[in-house]
Scaffold this motif. Structure first.
Motif, PDB file in Angstrom:
ATOM      1  N   THR A  20       0.501   1.390   9.322  1.00  0.00           N
ATOM      2  CA  THR A  20       0.533   2.502   8.371  1.00  0.00           C
ATOM      3  C   THR A  20      -0.739   2.525   7.545  1.00  0.00           C
ATOM      4  N   GLU A  51      -0.669  -0.114   1.875  1.00  0.00           N
ATOM      5  CA  GLU A  51       0.518   0.349   2.589  1.00  0.00           C
ATOM      6  C   GLU A  51       1.408  -0.829   2.967  1.00  0.00           C
ATOM      7  N   THR A 108       2.021   8.451   7.978  1.00  0.00           N
ATOM      8  CA  THR A 108       1.907   7.321   7.048  1.00  0.00           C
ATOM      9  C   THR A 108       3.204   6.990   6.322  1.00  0.00           C
TER      10      THR A 108
END
Length: 682
Positions: free
Chosen positions: A653, A648, A496
């Motif tokens: 992500t 995000e 991430t």
């Protein structure tokens, strides 16, 4: 099925015998501790230093012999067809536990799970019984033995069946910190735990496959099998954040390992104080492996070839080394590709050697003491300082980030103009201490420090959640195991960060371990089948090359999706789970966490923050999505998936973050939403 206590003699007699062995084993462990506490070392050491070292070792030994009342001393038993040794010195029956226990005669009452004989407990099957006639698993309530379950591996009449006790142990409610899985290690996990120390192993593990537990148990196993070597070289566990470290910190102590250091990458490279943040663009450039080349250039950029020779005065004589000859020495050192500090240490000795050659040619007989004396003369020191001036790593990085001309010179042909602009700070700080260093800057300083002076290497490093590291962070970790080995744990689908890796081969190369082997764990034990199947809908979008995870568990009613009108309905979902046994995690986008915390407070439901589970008996934890990675709860309420994705910087992500959040549940997951769900979940 497990055999519980009952009034039936056929059931009670074996169970009572096992309880008697447990009581005798605990008494033997207490005797071992008492014997160690009674050791008198007053007259057995040569000096006070040795006495202090020995006393510390005895204290550590006493601590390792503690009997943890709520932790089973043994969890299994093996009955072999034949004695382990041909001469019959070792018997056929062994109790397998967390540590070794022997009686007053030195005979084993409990065998350490890491011992070679214990391997069959994890790997023996009906197809390959490994000489095991009976494998017995024990069920406990706290520290009390309450049941047992037998597998007759050499009996053709008994078919292959799942272990009910094993299933119960996996599903046992999780309240508090992470616990060990020593009683439930599966064959494929055991192979990784017992892999040789000499090799680096990378474990790609889907959620719930136990990769973190595998890494921690691998540390415990390696310390058992190679204690002397690793005691000298050291071991280290690296996690993604302090909350995660607090969650796992009790696993190794319960396995008898009290001295393993645990840290984060940020603390590992903490040569400067981090107080600033980067833009996503700047962080991506700073984390790029090309920065290593820029830093190498910068470190050596101050080298100056001498214009004048070196004149050394010894008594009434002068000895001269020409400037051209000193320049040759500098170039030779640069071509050797050694560290800058090593070159600064070698140059005075090389200049001194040339002086000694002249002395010998003149009929003198100098020795090493003369060479060292010449190397320390002011003339030689001055020549070295002029040719190879001292380099302060933090000041060097600061100059790169604040001096556009210097950065352009060092990054020429490596970084383009836009990338260089992304690196530069708006204004220069007054000093290194006042600089607004970011986490990525600290890694650059660490790299520069290693270019000047070698970073000490440990014997073994375990790196968890490794998919989130930048190439420069991999290099920082790799420096800590350059002469040792590593265990890398991660899941590409859970990456991430802006620089999350898409290839373990590339990650291992950055780590300096290109020959490391990659193993994939796809069979889950923690996440229910319905939950992992739902989360796997995201895989085509976030990690299309990975195999879809499966689960051995199918908990009825474990998964549900609920459309809600507001935070009150989310609180109600938490309250429903709190009526059941076990821990509850409310996972939400970071921006929604404050409102949910207030709603829980108004509803009279106290909640913890991640990491506080280790110190409090409360059962509900409010988890910002950014901190969910690596954590697990019996019951999870996932609030507003669309908000998690939107939190995000890009959609992939965000979907990866959502995948992490969806896979934290052990017994049940309820997804609550007012906004439409992400289309990838349809």
């Amino acid at each position: 099925m497990p055999v519980p206590p009952s009034s039936s003699p056929s059931a009670a007699s074996p169970l009572e015998a096992e309880r008697a062995h447990l009581a005798a084993s605990r008494a033997a462990l207490r005797a071992m501790r008492t014997e160690t506490e009674a050791l008198n070392i007053a007259d057995v050491t040569a000096n006070w230093v040795n006495a202090e070292v020995l006393a510390a070792e005895i204290e550590a030994r006493i601590a390792s012999l503690a009997d943890l009342a709520g932790t089973p001393l043994f969890f299994g038993r093996l009955d072999f067809e034949h004695a382990i040794d041909e001469d019959g010195e070792h018997g056929r029956r062994f109790y397998i536990g967390r540590r070794h226990v022997h009686d007053g005669d030195g005979d084993p009452m409990v065998i350490d799970w890491r011992a070679p004989v214990s391997q069959a407990f994890y790997r023996a099957t009906k197809a390959d019984p490994q000489d095991v006639a009976l494998r017995r698993r024990f069920g406990y309530d706290g520290g009390d033995l309450t049941a047992y379950e037998d597998e007759h591996l050499t009996d053709p009449a008994e078919g292959e069946r799942a272990s009910a006790l094993l299933q119960r142990e996996i599903e046992r409610p999780r309240v508090g910190p992470m616990r060990d899985i020593v009683a439930t290690i599966q064959p494929e996990q055991d192979e990784l735990v017992r892999a040789p120390l000499s090799g680096t192993v990378c474990v790609q593990g889907a959620p719930g496959t136990g990769k973190t537990a595998v890494g921690l148990h691998r540390v415990a196993y390696l310390l058992y099998a190679h204690r002397e070597r690793l005691a000298r070289a050291g071991t280290l566990v690296i996690g993604p954040n302090s909350s995660f470290l607090r969650y796992i910190e009790q696993v190794l102590p319960t396995l008898g390992e009290l001295e393993v250091r645990q840290t984060t990458v940020q603390d590992l490279v903490g040569r400067v104080e981090v107080r600033g943040t980067d833009t996503a663009e700047a962080a991506a450039v700073k984390g790029d492996a090309r920065m290593a080349a820029v830093l190498r250039r910068a470190v050596w950029s101050g080298v100056r070839m001498p214009d004048e020779g070196v004149v050394v005065v010894r008594g009434s004589r002068r000895w001269r080394v020409a400037a051209e000859r000193v320049a040759e020495l500098v170039r030779e050192l640069m071509e050797r590709d050694i560290r800058y500090g090593a070159a600064r240490e070698a140059l005075p000795q090389r200049i001194a050697h040339l002086v000694l050659v002249q002395m010998e040619q003149a009929g003198e007989a100098p020795d090493d003491r003369v060479q060292n004396a010449v190397a320390r003369t002011p003339a030689v020191k001055a020549a070295v300082k002029a040719a190879l001036p001292p380099v302060d790593p933090a000041k060097l990085v600061l100059r790169l980030l604040t001096d556009a001309a210097f950065l352009a010179e060092q990054a020429d042909g490596v970084l383009d103009a836009d990338e260089r602009r992304a690196l530069l700070w708006d204004r220069a700080p007054r000093s290194v201490k006042s600089a607004p260093w970011s986490a990525a800057d600290a890694v650059l300083v660490d790299e520069a420090h290693d270019l000047v002076e070698r970073t000490p290497s440990l014997g073994h490093v375990v790196l968890d959640e490794a998919q989130d590291l930048s190439p420069m962070q991999y290099r920082a970790v790799g420096r800590r195991c350059s002469t040792g080995s590593a265990t890398i744990l991660g899941d590409i689908a859970q990456g991430t960060t802006p620089w999350a890796t898409d290839s373990w081969a590339a990650a291992l190369t950055h780590l300096g371990k290109p020959d490391g082997r990659v193993e994939e764990l796809t069979q889950g034990f923690r996440v229910p089948r319905s939950v992992i199947a739902y989360a796997s809908r995201l895989l085509p979008s976030i990690a299309p090359d990975l195999s879809e995870a499966t689960s051995v568990r199918d908990a009825a009613g474990a998964f549900g999706i609920r459309q809600v009108a507001g935070v009150g309905d989310v609180v109600a979902a938490c309250r429903e789970f709190l009526e059941r046994e076990g821990s509850v995690g409310l996972i939400a986008a970071d921006t929604r966490a404050p409102a949910l915390e207030q709603a829980l407070k108004e509803a009279g439901l106290p909640c913890l923050t991640p990491g506080e589970e280790t110190t409090s008996g409360a059962r509900l934890t409010l988890v910002p999505a950014s901190l969910a990675k690596g954590l697990e709860y019996d019951w999870v309420v996932l609030d507003e998936p669309a908000a998690v994705v939107a939190g995000e910087p890009d959609r992939r992500t965000g979907l990866r973050r959502l995948y992490v959040c969806l896979t934290r549940a052990v017994s049940g997951l309820t997804v609550t939403h007012a906004e439409p769900l992400p289309e990838e979940l349809d």
